[in-house]
Write an enzyme that holds these catalytic residues in place. Structure first.
Site, PDB file in Angstrom:
ATOM      1  N   ASP A  27      52.582  25.237  66.364  1.00 15.14           N
ATOM      2  CA  ASP A  27      53.568  26.296  65.563  1.00 15.14           C
ATOM      3  C   ASP A  27      52.855  26.260  64.106  1.00 15.14           C
ATOM      4  OD1 ASP A  27      54.082  23.512  65.012  1.00 15.14           O
ATOM      5  OD2 ASP A  27      56.255  23.987  64.979  1.00 15.14           O
ATOM      6  N   ASP A  56      53.664  20.909  63.728  1.00 13.82           N
ATOM      7  CA  ASP A  56      54.345  19.410  64.204  1.00 13.82           C
ATOM      8  C   ASP A  56      54.455  19.413  65.408  1.00 13.82           C
ATOM      9  OD1 ASP A  56      56.330  21.188  64.183  1.00 13.82           O
ATOM     10  OD2 ASP A  56      57.875  19.946  63.001  1.00 13.82           O
ATOM     11  N   ASP A  83      53.674  24.895  61.294  1.00  8.52           N
ATOM     12  CA  ASP A  83      53.339  23.769  60.402  1.00  8.52           C
ATOM     13  C   ASP A  83      52.714  22.573  61.422  1.00  8.52           C
ATOM     14  OD1 ASP A  83      55.625  23.047  62.003  1.00  8.52           O
ATOM     15  OD2 ASP A  83      56.639  21.938  60.167  1.00  8.52           O
ATOM     16  N   SER A 124      58.184  25.936  59.774  1.00  5.72           N
ATOM     17  CA  SER A 124      57.971  25.950  61.300  1.00  5.72           C
ATOM     18  C   SER A 124      57.658  27.045  61.997  1.00  5.72           C
ATOM     19  CB  SER A 124      59.137  24.808  61.883  1.00  5.72           C
ATOM     20  OG  SER A 124      58.356  24.140  62.910  1.00  5.72           O
TER      21      SER A 124
END
Length: 459
Positions: free
Chosen positions: A252, A256, A254, A105
């Protein structure tokens, strides 16, 4: 011993904490725990889907994880570089038995992680993660011959399926197969953090009609989150002002989560984004039970503003998995975190930054107002946060003097502020937070409370 699985899967320094052997073992264990018997008569093979972010270590970890799964008899679809919520969506729409994401992440590039999704695209509960950990590295009767799985690679198909889904959330394809462009003429900047949405977000926004300037969308394996994205929005803020864009969005690594920037370069955080989207859903009759699910870190200002609009809030512990658990329990349609994780259950089973960006942009267009004007309806109370290190964090909720100090400060603040003591999940420290009508008052309350915590709980 501490659990291997943290609040968001298994994480650590790639090739030290998170090795190829561990990834192989996790894949092997996951097929034993997550393989189910719900296959239809048409599903002759067990299937899993694997995706990853842009970290260089993702290559060897994906290969090892897929090897463990295929050795366990699963055919693995390697979706390549794709956002975490993309894996969740594809796990559901392709009806595979499980999905897995290799990502850390917003963490620095040297880190990486592995987290799993069950059939339907939902993150695993603690009990399932514990089952995986319990059988990790154990020998079992693995398949042989035709029972061994295959690994296929199809990034393009996976990415296109996901982009189609994202765009359809605000621009459903018409009967004549034409693609509406609700964001036509909207000039925005998108900061992709050199991460997993570097292809997805620009394409989805453009297909919806937006005029997009893209920054930090050239991943090289090493530059993910580096002075970019939602954790470092300074470049985005400057670009929005310099380009004359009406707003900016930041993801960010990833993708999410999503934060935003208004036309003057001011940050619009997850609380304000949730407020804007909750009001829009309520007006459209789509906010189930007129309730937004938030965490203990959401600003009191959000709750007060929503209350004046007839919208209730339900509060959970920090972590989007806990937000989703509450959303499922209470049949709520929207929830999220101040950090930018927003879960829109109408379209997703987890936080989806690109979906959040699209729906936020759509609301700016539909409202006829600027993002700055919309965000102003959800003012944030001044907040102070102090980390008190080297303390007995588990005693924070039981120590009599600490609790007496909390009660004193809460009585002083009344309905115009709040305090929160939150033990760290990974370190021997307590986070002391105070919100009040003025920054000075928040500082003073937080200082007093932090001193009591230090005096009473220092190890």
């Amino acid at each position: 011993m501490p659990r291997m699985f943290g609040t968001d899967g298994v994480r650590g320094l790639a090739n030290r904490d998170l090795t190829a052997q561990l990834a192989l073992d996790l894949g092997d264990a996951a097929v034993r725990v997550l393989g189910d018997d719900e296959r239809s008569e048409f599903e002759s093979r067990r299937r899993a889907l694997v995706g990853r972010d842009t970290r260089v270590s993702g290559d060897f970890l994906a290969a090892a994880l897929s090897a463990g799964m295929s050795a366990g008899g699963f055919d693995v679809i390697d979706a390549g570089i794709i956002p975490t919520p993309g894996v969740a969506y594809l796990t559901s729409v392709l009806n595979v038995e499980m999905g897995a994401v290799i990502s850390a992440s917003h963490n620095p590039m040297p880190d990486n992680g592995i987290k799993f999704f069950a059939r339907g695209g939902f993150k695993l509960p603690d009990t399932k993660e514990d089952e995986i950990e319990a059988v990790l590295g154990q020998d079992w009767d693995r398949p042989t011959g035709a029972g061994v799985g295959r690994v296929s690679h199809d990034t393009a198909t996976a990415t296109n399926l996901y982009i189609d889904h994202l765009v359809s959330a605000i621009a459903p394809v018409g009967p004549d197969k034409s693609q509406p462009t609700p964001l036509k003429g909207l000039k925005i900047v998108a900061d992709c953090a050199n991460g997993a949405t570097s292809v997805v977000a620009p394409e989805a926004l453009r297909r919806a009609g937006a005029d997009v300037t893209v920054i930090n969308a050239s991943p090289d394996g090493y530059n993910i989150n580096k002075n970019a994205g939602s954790t470092h929005p300074e470049q985005l803020q400057a670009m929005v002002k310099a380009s004359g864009a009406v707003m900016g969005v930041a993801f960010d690594g990833d993708a999410d989560r999503c934060l935003a920037v208004d036309e003057d370069g001011n940050m619009v955080n997850g609380d304000q984004i949730m407020g804007i989207l909750a009001r829009a859903k309520k007006n459209a009759g789509k906010l189930n039970h007129d309730t937004l699910v938030v965490t203990v870190m959401s600003n009191l200002g959000l709750k007060l503003a929503l209350r004046s609009m007839g919208i209730k809030t339900v509060q959970t512990n920090v972590g989007d998995r806990y937000v989703l658990e509450e959303m499922l329990r209470g049949d709520y349609s929207l929830g999220g975190e101040q950090s930018g994780h927003v879960i829109n259950r109408e379209f997703a089973t987890t936080g989806d930054g690109t979906l959040t960006a699209l729906t936020l942009c759509n609301e700016v267009v539909k409202s006829g107002k600027s993002l700055k004007e919309l965000a102003a309806d959800f003012p944030q109370l001044p907040q102070t946060l102090i980390n008190v290190p080297n303390v007995d964090k588990m005693a924070a909720k039981t120590n009599a003097k600490v609790q007496a100090a909390v009660e004193r400060e809460e009585k002083l603040l009344g309905d115009t502020g709040r305090v929160l003591l939150r033990p760290s999940g990974t370190e021997p420290l307590v986070r002391v937070m105070a919100e009040a009508e003025t920054q000075q008052q928040a500082d003073e309350v937080c200082d007093r409370l932090a001193k009591v915590v230090a005096d009473e709980l220092t190890l």
